[in-house]
Motif scaffolding. Structure first.
Motif, mmCIF file in Angstrom:
data_model
loop_
_atom_site.group_PDB
_atom_site.id
_atom_site.type_symbol
_atom_site.label_atom_id
_atom_site.label_comp_id
_atom_site.label_asym_id
_atom_site.label_seq_id
_atom_site.Cartn_x
_atom_site.Cartn_y
_atom_site.Cartn_z
ATOM 1 N N PHE A 113 0.851 -1.206 0.000
ATOM 2 C CA PHE A 113 0.000 0.000 0.000
ATOM 3 C C PHE A 113 0.878 1.245 0.000
ATOM 4 C CE2 PHE A 113 -4.599 0.378 0.759
ATOM 5 C CZ PHE A 113 -4.972 -0.928 0.465
ATOM 6 N N GLY A 114 0.422 2.283 -0.645
ATOM 7 C CA GLY A 114 1.146 3.563 -0.645
ATOM 8 C C GLY A 114 2.132 3.641 -1.785
ATOM 9 N N HIS A 115 2.454 4.867 -2.152
ATOM 10 C CA HIS A 115 3.402 5.060 -3.265
ATOM 11 C C HIS A 115 3.894 6.499 -3.250
ATOM 12 C CE1 HIS A 115 5.112 5.028 -7.309
ATOM 13 N NE2 HIS A 115 5.084 3.725 -7.201
ATOM 14 N N ARG A 116 5.160 6.696 -3.602
ATOM 15 C CA ARG A 116 5.712 8.040 -3.614
ATOM 16 C C ARG A 116 5.019 8.917 -4.656
ATOM 17 N NH1 ARG A 116 10.647 9.715 -2.376
ATOM 18 N NH2 ARG A 116 10.172 8.857 -0.322
ATOM 19 N N VAL A 117 4.635 8.316 -5.777
ATOM 20 C CA VAL A 117 4.083 9.127 -6.878
ATOM 21 C C VAL A 117 2.568 8.967 -6.977
ATOM 22 C CG1 VAL A 117 4.098 9.518 -9.386
ATOM 23 C CG2 VAL A 117 6.245 9.009 -8.183
ATOM 24 N N TYR A 118 2.085 7.727 -6.964
ATOM 25 C CA TYR A 118 0.639 7.518 -7.139
ATOM 26 C C TYR A 118 -0.133 7.979 -5.894
ATOM 27 C CZ TYR A 118 1.591 4.737 -11.292
ATOM 28 O OH TYR A 118 2.015 4.320 -12.520
ATOM 29 N N LYS A 119 -0.946 8.973 -6.040
ATOM 30 C CA LYS A 119 -1.863 9.393 -4.961
ATOM 31 C C LYS A 119 -3.281 9.073 -5.401
ATOM 32 C CE LYS A 119 1.735 10.528 -2.805
ATOM 33 N NZ LYS A 119 2.243 9.511 -1.870
ATOM 34 N N ASN A 120 -3.355 8.073 -6.267
ATOM 35 C CA ASN A 120 -4.594 7.520 -6.778
ATOM 36 C C ASN A 120 -4.234 6.060 -7.009
ATOM 37 O OD1 ASN A 120 -6.862 6.834 -8.358
ATOM 38 N ND2 ASN A 120 -7.055 8.981 -9.011
ATOM 39 N N PHE A 121 -5.170 5.288 -7.579
ATOM 40 C CA PHE A 121 -4.858 3.882 -7.829
ATOM 41 C C PHE A 121 -3.640 3.726 -8.737
ATOM 42 C CE2 PHE A 121 -7.017 0.207 -6.381
ATOM 43 C CZ PHE A 121 -8.134 0.678 -5.726
ATOM 44 N N ASP A 122 -2.736 2.853 -8.388
ATOM 45 C CA ASP A 122 -1.637 2.459 -9.282
ATOM 46 C C ASP A 122 -2.287 1.676 -10.433
ATOM 47 O OD1 ASP A 122 1.568 0.819 -8.704
ATOM 48 O OD2 ASP A 122 0.402 1.017 -10.544
ATOM 49 N N PRO A 123 -2.223 2.190 -11.672
ATOM 50 C CA PRO A 123 -2.926 1.509 -12.776
ATOM 51 C C PRO A 123 -2.489 0.056 -12.931
ATOM 52 C CG PRO A 123 -1.347 3.117 -13.631
ATOM 53 C CD PRO A 123 -1.434 3.325 -12.154
ATOM 54 N N ARG A 124 -1.236 -0.233 -12.537
ATOM 55 C CA ARG A 124 -0.753 -1.611 -12.652
ATOM 56 C C ARG A 124 -1.476 -2.513 -11.652
ATOM 57 N NH1 ARG A 124 5.275 -0.068 -11.309
ATOM 58 N NH2 ARG A 124 4.049 0.917 -9.662
ATOM 59 N N ALA A 125 -1.787 -1.950 -10.472
ATOM 60 C CA ALA A 125 -2.471 -2.747 -9.439
ATOM 61 C C ALA A 125 -3.859 -3.141 -9.922
ATOM 62 C CB ALA A 125 -2.556 -1.958 -8.130
ATOM 63 N N LYS A 126 -4.524 -2.222 -10.625
ATOM 64 C CA LYS A 126 -5.868 -2.507 -11.165
ATOM 65 C C LYS A 126 -5.787 -3.671 -12.161
ATOM 66 C CE LYS A 126 -8.141 2.033 -11.232
ATOM 67 N NZ LYS A 126 -8.578 3.111 -12.155
ATOM 68 N N ILE A 127 -4.791 -3.620 -13.051
ATOM 69 C CA ILE A 127 -4.660 -4.660 -14.088
ATOM 70 C C ILE A 127 -4.316 -5.996 -13.439
ATOM 71 C CG2 ILE A 127 -3.343 -5.399 -16.129
ATOM 72 C CD1 ILE A 127 -2.849 -2.372 -16.687
ATOM 73 N N ILE A 128 -3.405 -5.947 -12.445
ATOM 74 C CA ILE A 128 -2.966 -7.192 -11.794
ATOM 75 C C ILE A 128 -4.104 -7.795 -10.981
ATOM 76 C CG2 ILE A 128 -1.409 -8.160 -10.053
ATOM 77 C CD1 ILE A 128 0.745 -6.249 -11.044
ATOM 78 N N LYS A 129 -4.900 -6.930 -10.346
ATOM 79 C CA LYS A 129 -6.030 -7.448 -9.543
ATOM 80 C C LYS A 129 -6.979 -8.222 -10.445
ATOM 81 C CE LYS A 129 -9.795 -5.940 -6.510
ATOM 82 N NZ LYS A 129 -10.486 -4.780 -5.911
ATOM 83 N N LYS A 130 -7.261 -7.686 -11.637
ATOM 84 C CA LYS A 130 -8.171 -8.391 -12.567
ATOM 85 C C LYS A 130 -7.500 -9.671 -13.080
ATOM 86 C CE LYS A 130 -10.750 -8.016 -16.863
ATOM 87 N NZ LYS A 130 -10.148 -9.355 -17.234
ATOM 88 N N ALA A 131 -6.181 -9.555 -13.356
ATOM 89 C CA ALA A 131 -5.454 -10.733 -13.868
ATOM 90 C C ALA A 131 -5.435 -11.841 -12.819
ATOM 91 C CB ALA A 131 -4.022 -10.344 -14.243
ATOM 92 N N ALA A 132 -5.406 -11.456 -11.540
ATOM 93 C CA ALA A 132 -5.389 -12.472 -10.471
ATOM 94 C C ALA A 132 -6.656 -13.317 -10.549
ATOM 95 C CB ALA A 132 -5.269 -11.788 -9.106
ATOM 96 N N ASP A 133 -7.797 -12.629 -10.734
ATOM 97 C CA ASP A 133 -9.064 -13.376 -10.867
ATOM 98 C C ASP A 133 -8.998 -14.305 -12.077
ATOM 99 O OD1 ASP A 133 -11.034 -10.528 -9.778
ATOM 100 O OD2 ASP A 133 -10.334 -12.292 -8.681
ATOM 101 N N ASP A 134 -8.527 -13.755 -13.225
ATOM 102 C CA ASP A 134 -8.498 -14.547 -14.474
ATOM 103 C C ASP A 134 -7.601 -15.773 -14.314
ATOM 104 O OD1 ASP A 134 -9.979 -12.482 -15.446
ATOM 105 O OD2 ASP A 134 -8.391 -11.586 -16.679
ATOM 106 N N VAL A 135 -6.377 -15.539 -13.825
ATOM 107 C CA VAL A 135 -5.386 -16.624 -13.773
ATOM 108 C C VAL A 135 -5.808 -17.696 -12.784
ATOM 109 C CG1 VAL A 135 -3.003 -17.188 -13.117
ATOM 110 C CG2 VAL A 135 -3.463 -15.184 -14.535
ATOM 111 N N LEU A 136 -6.251 -17.249 -11.576
ATOM 112 C CA LEU A 136 -6.649 -18.261 -10.575
ATOM 113 C C LEU A 136 -7.857 -19.034 -11.071
ATOM 114 C CD1 LEU A 136 -4.708 -16.470 -8.845
ATOM 115 C CD2 LEU A 136 -6.093 -17.082 -6.874
ATOM 116 N N GLY A 137 -8.767 -18.312 -11.801
ATOM 117 C CA GLY A 137 -9.933 -19.010 -12.367
ATOM 118 C C GLY A 137 -9.502 -20.043 -13.389
ATOM 119 N N LYS A 138 -8.621 -19.628 -14.334
ATOM 120 C CA LYS A 138 -8.186 -20.544 -15.408
ATOM 121 C C LYS A 138 -7.446 -21.755 -14.827
ATOM 122 C CE LYS A 138 -7.720 -17.240 -19.246
ATOM 123 N NZ LYS A 138 -6.733 -16.291 -19.828
#
Ligand code: SDX
Length: 428
Positions: A305-330
């Motif tokens: 959690f937290g980031h020096r630059v991102y004071k909003n969602f880290d766009p990579r975290a959003k993509i990885i969160k969705k990928a986690a669902d996809d990969v664990l599902g597959k």
């Protein structure tokens, strides 16, 4: 925006040039401030200080934007491949079909490492953390390719060093893992593409057939793209700093591997899993751990959690969160810590402490959950980050060298003793 900033010190006004970048970011150029005024600026951790101008990656932390050479991380993660993104970051443009094929083929030609590297590897106990092994093996390339020590070599030999770095990193990484297991190292199978080749070196066992799972290789390829560059983060700034002394690309990147290892930086993806497992072991009491993270007297922080630059969602975290669902599902994997991670995120994002400080999940929060599902052991998570970040380190090192940037040497403000005479030991 005006072209200059006025700074008033003790009644004297100094005019400092203002520099505006492609995306209208504004900087005050203080390059001549000390010569003009005798004064320097102070900014521990460089929270407000730009170290360089760069054309490689653009971050907008307030709006959660990340682009490599102008292309959005969302598009690249969806449509590109890690090798193509590596080419883009290092050479500035997406490769044509033939350029990409030549790049792939050049990398395949150099995946083997000198057999003497095994003598270095054998010197490490199996308890050695793979990041320490990786940094050492990577730096050992200066011994096998001494021409890399000449910083002013012709561009084609820089190209060779770049190819060797990309080609051998997965081999070193897999060998570091096998060393931890006490297993024999596997040689690269060049009939496979980059991620499948890596997985086979990691998981193939002697005399047993190994067929890489395309779902796993595709997931790793996407994760490597998401980690490929991130402008002037701690490890990249380290690579630039070491490279600015005209040290070789191999020693500069080895320094970057060591900087990435820290738990506040790339080491966080390993710490997130340790944290989530502790919460599960502790009975899943998330409120207790959130309270610990908020407690100034408790060194515990919410890892990932937290980031020096991102004071909003880290766009990579959003993509990885969705990928986690996809990969664990597959893969048909059910991992209880994924539910804990989701609940933790949900509670934290509604807590005033995290809201006021604009603390959101970063790239490390969900990546470890996917690595775990892919069968990658936790002590290899930061090594995965290093494999991904390699093209970014290379691109930034190359840009710094091509721009002939000066050796990095920050100033300081001295707060120690004033001058005093030596006292002989008989009088102390
Ligand atoms: C990476 O720079 C990059 O681009 C890095 C990276 C990349 O791709 O290269 O994105 C990869 O390193 C991601 C970050 C991974 N690290 C972690 O997840 C470790 C946990 N995070 C923190 O340690 C922290 O958020 C940092 C190190 C990431 C950023 O720290 P900063 O910018 O120096 O901010 P700070 O420590 O000054 O925190 C500001 C406030 C403080 O509270 P107050 O003193 O204002 O009361 O926020 C608090 C901090 O205590 N805070 C946290 C917190 N992070 C910040 N409190 C609890 N849990 C946290 N995770």
């Amino acid at each position: 925006m005006s072209k200059t900033a006025e700074l008033n010190i003790d009644g004297k006004t100094y005019s400092l040039p203002i520099f505006t970048g492609t995306e209208d970011e504004v900087a005050i150029d203080i390059g001549k401030l000390r010569d003009q005024s005798g004064v320097v600026t102070l900014d521990p951790g460089y929270k407000n200080t730009g170290a360089t101008k760069s054309a490689i990656t653009y971050l907008d932390g307030d709006n959660g934007i990340l682009r490599y050479r102008g292309y959005s991380i969302e598009e690249l993660a969806e449509k590109s491949t890690f090798i193509e993104v590596s080419y883009l970051l290092i050479f500035g443009e997406l490769p044509g079909k033939d350029q990409l094929q030549r790049f792939r083929d050049d990398i395949k030609t150099h995946t083997l490492v000198h057999e003497d590297v095994k003598k270095i590897l054998d010197g490490f106990p199996s308890t050695a953390h793979p990041m320490g092994v990786l940094a050492s093996l990577f730096c050992s390339q200066t011994a096998f390719y001494p021409e890399s020590l000449d910083p002013n070599r012709a561009s084609e030999s820089v190209y060779l060093s770049i190819i060797r770095s990309l080609a051998k990193m997965p081999t070193f990484a897999a060998w570091a893992y096998k060393n931890a297991l006490g297993h024999p190292a596997n040689y690269p199978d060049n009939s496979l593409e980059y991620c499948s080749r890596f997985m086979k070196m990691m998981f193939a066992l002697p005399a047993e057939p190994y067929q890489p799972d395309p779902v796993i290789s595709a997931a790793i390829d996407k994760l490597l793209i998401l980690h490929a560059d991130h402008e002037q983060n701690c490890s990249t700034s380290t690579v630039r700093m070491v490279g600015s002394s005209q040290a070789s690309i191999y020693s500069s990147i080895s320094a970057g591997i060591n900087a990435l290892w820290g738990p506040l930086h790339g080491g966080a993806n390993q710490e997130v899993i340790v944290m989530l497992e502790s919460i599960v072991k502790d009975g899943g009491n998330i409120d207790k751990w959130i309270a610990k993270a908020k407690d100034k007297n408790d060194p515990f922080r919410l890892m990932g959690f937290g980031h020096r630059v991102y004071k909003n969602f880290d766009p990579r975290a959003k993509i990885i969160k969705k990928a986690a669902d996809d990969v664990l599902g597959k893969l048909g994997v059910k991992d209880p810590i994924l539910d804990v991670a989701r609940n933790l995120e949900d509670i934290a994002l509604r807590d005033p402490y995290f809201i006021e400080r604009k603390l959101y999940p970063n790239v490390d929060f969900y990546s470890g959950i996917i690595y775990r599902a892919l069968g990658i052991p936790v002590e290899m998570f930061t090594v995965m980050f290093a494999i991904g970040r390699l093209p970014g380190w290379i691109a930034q090192w190359k840009e710094m060298r091509e721009n002939k940037e000066p050796i990095g040497r920050p100033r300081q403000i001295y707060t120690g003793q004033k001058e005093r005479a030596y006292v002989p030991i008989t009088k102390r």
